[in-house]
Every structure is written in structure tokens, then in C-alpha cells.
Design a protein around this motif. Structure first.
Motif, PDB file in Angstrom:
ATOM      1  N   LYS A 242     -23.802 -25.912  27.753  1.00  0.00           N
ATOM      2  CA  LYS A 242     -24.490 -27.105  27.264  1.00  0.00           C
ATOM      3  C   LYS A 242     -24.022 -27.412  25.855  1.00  0.00           C
ATOM      4  CE  LYS A 242     -28.900 -26.911  26.254  1.00  0.00           C
ATOM      5  NZ  LYS A 242     -30.374 -26.843  26.439  1.00  0.00           N
ATOM      6  N   LEU A 243     -23.557 -28.653  25.663  1.00  0.00           N
ATOM      7  CA  LEU A 243     -23.091 -29.078  24.346  1.00  0.00           C
ATOM      8  C   LEU A 243     -24.097 -29.950  23.626  1.00  0.00           C
ATOM      9  CD1 LEU A 243     -19.342 -29.987  25.077  1.00  0.00           C
ATOM     10  CD2 LEU A 243     -20.338 -27.761  24.481  1.00  0.00           C
ATOM     11  N   TYR A 244     -24.971 -30.613  24.390  1.00  0.00           N
ATOM     12  CA  TYR A 244     -25.903 -31.543  23.746  1.00  0.00           C
ATOM     13  C   TYR A 244     -27.081 -31.816  24.680  1.00  0.00           C
ATOM     14  CZ  TYR A 244     -27.395 -35.370  20.694  1.00  0.00           C
ATOM     15  OH  TYR A 244     -28.098 -36.156  19.828  1.00  0.00           O
ATOM     16  N   GLN A 245     -28.276 -31.951  24.077  1.00  0.00           N
ATOM     17  CA  GLN A 245     -29.458 -32.378  24.831  1.00  0.00           C
ATOM     18  C   GLN A 245     -30.426 -33.081  23.883  1.00  0.00           C
ATOM     19  OE1 GLN A 245     -31.198 -29.595  27.620  1.00  0.00           O
ATOM     20  NE2 GLN A 245     -33.263 -30.352  27.242  1.00  0.00           N
ATOM     21  N   ASP A 246     -30.774 -34.305  24.234  1.00  0.00           N
ATOM     22  CA  ASP A 246     -31.737 -35.073  23.457  1.00  0.00           C
ATOM     23  C   ASP A 246     -32.292 -36.156  24.374  1.00  0.00           C
ATOM     24  OD1 ASP A 246     -33.295 -35.904  21.350  1.00  0.00           O
ATOM     25  OD2 ASP A 246     -31.635 -36.468  20.037  1.00  0.00           O
ATOM     26  N   TYR A 247     -33.125 -37.059  23.827  1.00  0.00           N
ATOM     27  CA  TYR A 247     -33.803 -38.053  24.660  1.00  0.00           C
ATOM     28  C   TYR A 247     -33.903 -39.383  23.918  1.00  0.00           C
ATOM     29  CZ  TYR A 247     -34.934 -33.946  27.304  1.00  0.00           C
ATOM     30  OH  TYR A 247     -34.799 -32.787  28.017  1.00  0.00           O
ATOM     31  N   GLU A 248     -33.770 -40.461  24.676  1.00  0.00           N
ATOM     32  CA  GLU A 248     -34.108 -41.800  24.214  1.00  0.00           C
ATOM     33  C   GLU A 248     -35.410 -42.202  24.891  1.00  0.00           C
ATOM     34  OE1 GLU A 248     -30.553 -44.770  23.419  1.00  0.00           O
ATOM     35  OE2 GLU A 248     -30.457 -44.020  25.467  1.00  0.00           O
ATOM     36  N   TYR A 249     -36.221 -42.959  24.184  1.00  0.00           N
ATOM     37  CA  TYR A 249     -37.453 -43.520  24.767  1.00  0.00           C
ATOM     38  C   TYR A 249     -38.323 -42.443  25.437  1.00  0.00           C
ATOM     39  CZ  TYR A 249     -34.472 -47.564  24.112  1.00  0.00           C
ATOM     40  OH  TYR A 249     -33.619 -48.487  23.574  1.00  0.00           O
ATOM     41  N   GLY A 250     -38.303 -41.243  24.885  1.00  0.00           N
ATOM     42  CA  GLY A 250     -39.175 -40.175  25.348  1.00  0.00           C
ATOM     43  C   GLY A 250     -38.680 -39.402  26.549  1.00  0.00           C
ATOM     44  N   SER A 251     -37.980 -40.067  27.488  1.00  0.00           N
ATOM     45  CA  SER A 251     -37.617 -39.348  28.713  1.00  0.00           C
ATOM     46  C   SER A 251     -36.227 -39.653  29.255  1.00  0.00           C
ATOM     47  CB  SER A 251     -38.641 -39.648  29.814  1.00  0.00           C
ATOM     48  OG  SER A 251     -38.614 -41.014  30.179  1.00  0.00           O
ATOM     49  N   LEU A 252     -35.503 -40.584  28.666  1.00  0.00           N
ATOM     50  CA  LEU A 252     -34.149 -40.873  29.128  1.00  0.00           C
ATOM     51  C   LEU A 252     -33.228 -39.831  28.505  1.00  0.00           C
ATOM     52  CD1 LEU A 252     -32.505 -42.960  30.796  1.00  0.00           C
ATOM     53  CD2 LEU A 252     -32.076 -44.162  28.649  1.00  0.00           C
ATOM     54  N   SER A 253     -32.795 -38.869  29.316  1.00  0.00           N
ATOM     55  CA  SER A 253     -32.103 -37.729  28.724  1.00  0.00           C
ATOM     56  C   SER A 253     -30.660 -38.038  28.385  1.00  0.00           C
ATOM     57  CB  SER A 253     -32.178 -36.500  29.644  1.00  0.00           C
ATOM     58  OG  SER A 253     -31.554 -36.735  30.880  1.00  0.00           O
ATOM     59  N   LEU A 254     -30.236 -37.468  27.267  1.00  0.00           N
ATOM     60  CA  LEU A 254     -28.856 -37.560  26.790  1.00  0.00           C
ATOM     61  C   LEU A 254     -28.300 -36.145  26.794  1.00  0.00           C
ATOM     62  CD1 LEU A 254     -29.415 -39.956  23.751  1.00  0.00           C
ATOM     63  CD2 LEU A 254     -28.636 -40.577  26.047  1.00  0.00           C
ATOM     64  N   ASN A 255     -27.543 -35.838  27.817  1.00  0.00           N
ATOM     65  CA  ASN A 255     -27.034 -34.479  27.988  1.00  0.00           C
ATOM     66  C   ASN A 255     -25.517 -34.485  28.012  1.00  0.00           C
ATOM     67  OD1 ASN A 255     -29.444 -35.020  29.899  1.00  0.00           O
ATOM     68  ND2 ASN A 255     -29.667 -32.865  29.396  1.00  0.00           N
ATOM     69  N   CYS A 256     -24.937 -33.401  27.552  1.00  0.00           N
ATOM     70  CA  CYS A 256     -23.525 -33.140  27.782  1.00  0.00           C
ATOM     71  C   CYS A 256     -23.378 -31.699  28.223  1.00  0.00           C
ATOM     72  CB  CYS A 256     -22.692 -33.389  26.533  1.00  0.00           C
ATOM     73  SG  CYS A 256     -20.958 -32.916  26.758  1.00  0.00           S
ATOM     74  N   TRP A 257     -22.784 -31.519  29.391  1.00  0.00           N
ATOM     75  CA  TRP A 257     -22.434 -30.194  29.901  1.00  0.00           C
ATOM     76  C   TRP A 257     -20.941 -30.111  30.093  1.00  0.00           C
ATOM     77  CZ3 TRP A 257     -25.257 -25.786  30.825  1.00  0.00           C
ATOM     78  CH2 TRP A 257     -26.649 -25.907  30.667  1.00  0.00           C
ATOM     79  N   MET A 258     -20.369 -29.004  29.672  1.00  0.00           N
ATOM     80  CA  MET A 258     -18.936 -28.747  29.863  1.00  0.00           C
ATOM     81  C   MET A 258     -18.767 -27.665  30.920  1.00  0.00           C
ATOM     82  SD  MET A 258     -16.096 -27.306  27.139  1.00  0.00           S
ATOM     83  CE  MET A 258     -15.904 -28.855  26.262  1.00  0.00           C
ATOM     84  N   PHE A 259     -17.866 -27.922  31.847  1.00  0.00           N
ATOM     85  CA  PHE A 259     -17.578 -26.971  32.935  1.00  0.00           C
ATOM     86  C   PHE A 259     -16.116 -26.553  32.855  1.00  0.00           C
ATOM     87  CE2 PHE A 259     -20.758 -30.052  34.691  1.00  0.00           C
ATOM     88  CZ  PHE A 259     -21.842 -29.197  34.574  1.00  0.00           C
ATOM     89  N   GLY A 260     -15.892 -25.235  32.771  1.00  0.00           N
ATOM     90  CA  GLY A 260     -14.540 -24.723  32.708  1.00  0.00           C
ATOM     91  C   GLY A 260     -13.820 -25.140  31.439  1.00  0.00           C
ATOM     92  N   GLY A 261     -12.529 -24.842  31.380  1.00  0.00           N
ATOM     93  CA  GLY A 261     -11.714 -25.258  30.265  1.00  0.00           C
ATOM     94  C   GLY A 261     -12.143 -24.700  28.922  1.00  0.00           C
ATOM     95  N   GLN A 262     -12.792 -23.541  28.931  1.00  0.00           N
ATOM     96  CA  GLN A 262     -13.335 -22.974  27.703  1.00  0.00           C
ATOM     97  C   GLN A 262     -12.561 -21.719  27.311  1.00  0.00           C
ATOM     98  OE1 GLN A 262     -17.642 -22.428  28.221  1.00  0.00           O
ATOM     99  NE2 GLN A 262     -17.509 -23.885  29.883  1.00  0.00           N
ATOM    100  N   ASP A 263     -12.610 -21.408  26.014  1.00  0.00           N
ATOM    101  CA  ASP A 263     -11.987 -20.169  25.532  1.00  0.00           C
ATOM    102  C   ASP A 263     -12.783 -18.978  26.028  1.00  0.00           C
ATOM    103  OD1 ASP A 263     -11.297 -21.727  22.356  1.00  0.00           O
ATOM    104  OD2 ASP A 263     -10.032 -21.536  24.132  1.00  0.00           O
TER     105      ASP A 263
END
Length: 263
Positions: A242-263
Motif C-alpha cells: 500500500k502506497l497511499y490511503q485517504d478519503y474524499e467526502y468522507g467515504s470516497l476512497s483514494l487508494n494506491c496499491w503496488m503489485f510486484g516490481g518491488q525491490d
């Protein structure tokens, strides 16, 4: 090293005009954190089709697929090029896996694509191929379609699923509202399954996840499923961060997940 696959929330279309923590995160992600890709494949929640579709365009138009927004939104253009060779390679991979598909010659990029790409790669100089999702397929099928494209990550292609884990426009709060506890509980439950790569439980999210009826209403599950396409594209590595998690308007989630490609 292979490019990662990403799940990115695109939030409200007005995200394109904002300077906030999430847009700054997207800019930093695209311009500093990621190795510059030679092309992007993007599964968009705003292209839901029972037949898999693939753009095959030399230059994308900017699709303003929303209504009643400020005039400045309709003045935004993101003229990213397509990649005909990549589009055809995607088609060949689908064909070899017996997945029917259609090439679409004139569609453009919807806001599920250009809002986040404009933040990450503002010069619009990285070729993009947009792909549809199918909200009627099972989670296992959606994951399998992403898996068909996994080898392209080795060819310096960044694969993105664009949507929103919690996306219920009927339960939005006021701008600046504190995150709703039910939305956080849902996101955290999904995050646990991702960190474990527990496909058996994740594929049963509509029965097991807390507050799933609020988070993923039946009329809007197309926003959740790009997650599964992106995960499938990293099946060979099965690592999630997980790179990021936050919310707009209380419940509209703003997420970023990265899969693979990691050190």
C-alpha cells in the motif's frame, strides 16, 4: 526489473484541478518513484463492456464523460499517443488465451484514465492503451484477464487498474468530512487480503468483507474490479504494498496499491 502493476483511485473528476496530498502523491509517483515506462496499459472503471475491448488509436482524444462540472473541466485535454503495436500484442495475448476481444479505433481516454495519467505524466508523452473491464465476470475471471498481460511488465509496460475501492455516490459526506468508519473498515479488510495475497478470501469479498454493501453497491462494482485486473498482472510475484490511503467526502476512497516490481 519489471514494471509494477498499480491500482489507483481516480476519485472525483475535479481531482484534475486540485492541488492536494493525493495529487501531489500521484505527481511524485509518476515523476520520481517509478521508472519511466515505455507505455501504459490502463483498465478503466468507466469502460464496462461484456466483450473485452482494447483501444487501437494513434492519438487519443480526451473524453469529458461527466456532466454539470465547472467549465474549466471541459477545457482540459490530455493528448496522449496510442501504441498500435502494443494494442495488437495485447490482442494476440488475449487470442492465445481464448478471450474474445474487440479493437476500438475511435474512443479516446475517459476521465478514469486521463485524470490520474495527467497527474503522473503531465507531458502526455507516454503511449497509452486503454482496456475495458467487465463487471459481470467473476473475480477469478477478472484476475485471469490481468494475468494474461503479465509478461508485458517485463517489456517495460506499466499496467494500471483505475477505479475506487469504496465508491458509493449516495453516501458521500461534505467536502473535508472525516473518513467514515465503515469505509475505513472495508478498505482495511481488503488491504489485509492483499497483503496476504489471499485470493480465495478476496474473491469472496462480496460476502465476507465488512460493510461491502455500502462500499461496493451493486450498481457501482465496476469501480472495485480494476483492482483484480491489476493484481492478476502481478500473479507471478504476488507481492502487494500500500502506497497511499485517504478519503474524499468522507467515504470516497483514494487508494494506491503496488503489485510486484518491488525491490
Amino acid at each position: 526489473m519489471a514494471q509494477p502493476a498499480l491500482f489507483l483511485a481516480h476519485g472525483s473528476p475535479t481531482l484534475a484541478t486540485k492541488d492536494n496530498n493525493y495529487t501531489r502523491f500521484l505527481r511524485q509517483l509518476g515523476q520520481e518513484k517509478l521508472k519511466r515506462p515505455r507505455a501504459v496499459i490502463l483498465f478503466s472503471a468507466h469502460w464496462d463492456s461484456p466483450v473485452q475491448q482494447v483501444t487501437e488509436e494513434r492519438l487519443h482524444q480526451t473524453v469529458h464523460d461527466f456532466y454539470g462540472f465547472p467549465d474549466e473541466m471541459y477545457a482540459i485535454h490530455y493528448p496522449a499517443p496510442g501504441d498500435l503495436e502494443l494494442s495488437r500484442e495485447i490482442g494476440s495475448l488475449f487470442k492465445s488465451n481464448n478471450l474474445p476481444y474487440q479493437s476500438v479505433l475511435e474512443r479516446g481516454l475517459d476521465h478514469g484514465a486521463w485524470v490520474i495519467l495527467r497527474a503522473m505524466f503531465p507531458d502526455a508523452d507516454i503511449p497509452v492503451v486503454e482496456l475495458s473491464v467487465d463487471s459481470k465476470r467473476s473475480p477469478a475471471e477478472q484476475y485471469a484477464i490481468g494475468k494474461m498481460l503479465a509478461k508485458l511488465r517485463e517489456e517495460d509496460v506499466l499496467i494500471i487498474g483505475s477505479g475506487g475501492l469504496v465508491h458509493n455516490l449516495r453516501l458521500l459526506g461534505a467536502e473535508g468530512a472525516a473518513p467514515s468508519s465503515w469505509a475505513v473498515l472495508f478498505d482495511d479488510w481488503i488491504g489485509l487480503q492483499l497483503s496476504r495475497w489471499d485470493l480465495r478470501t478476496l474473491f469472496d469479498y462480496d460476502k465476507k468483507a465488512p460493510h461491502v454493501k455500502e462500499a461496493v453497491p451493486s450498481y457501482a462494482n465496476e469501480h472495485f474490479i480494476p483492482l483484480l485486473y491489476a493484481m492478476g498482472a502481478a500473479d507471478n510475484e504476488r507481492k502487494a504494498r500500500k502506497l497511499y490511503q485517504d478519503y474524499e467526502y468522507g467515504s470516497l476512497s483514494l487508494n494506491c496499491w503496488m503489485f510486484g516490481g518491488q525491490d
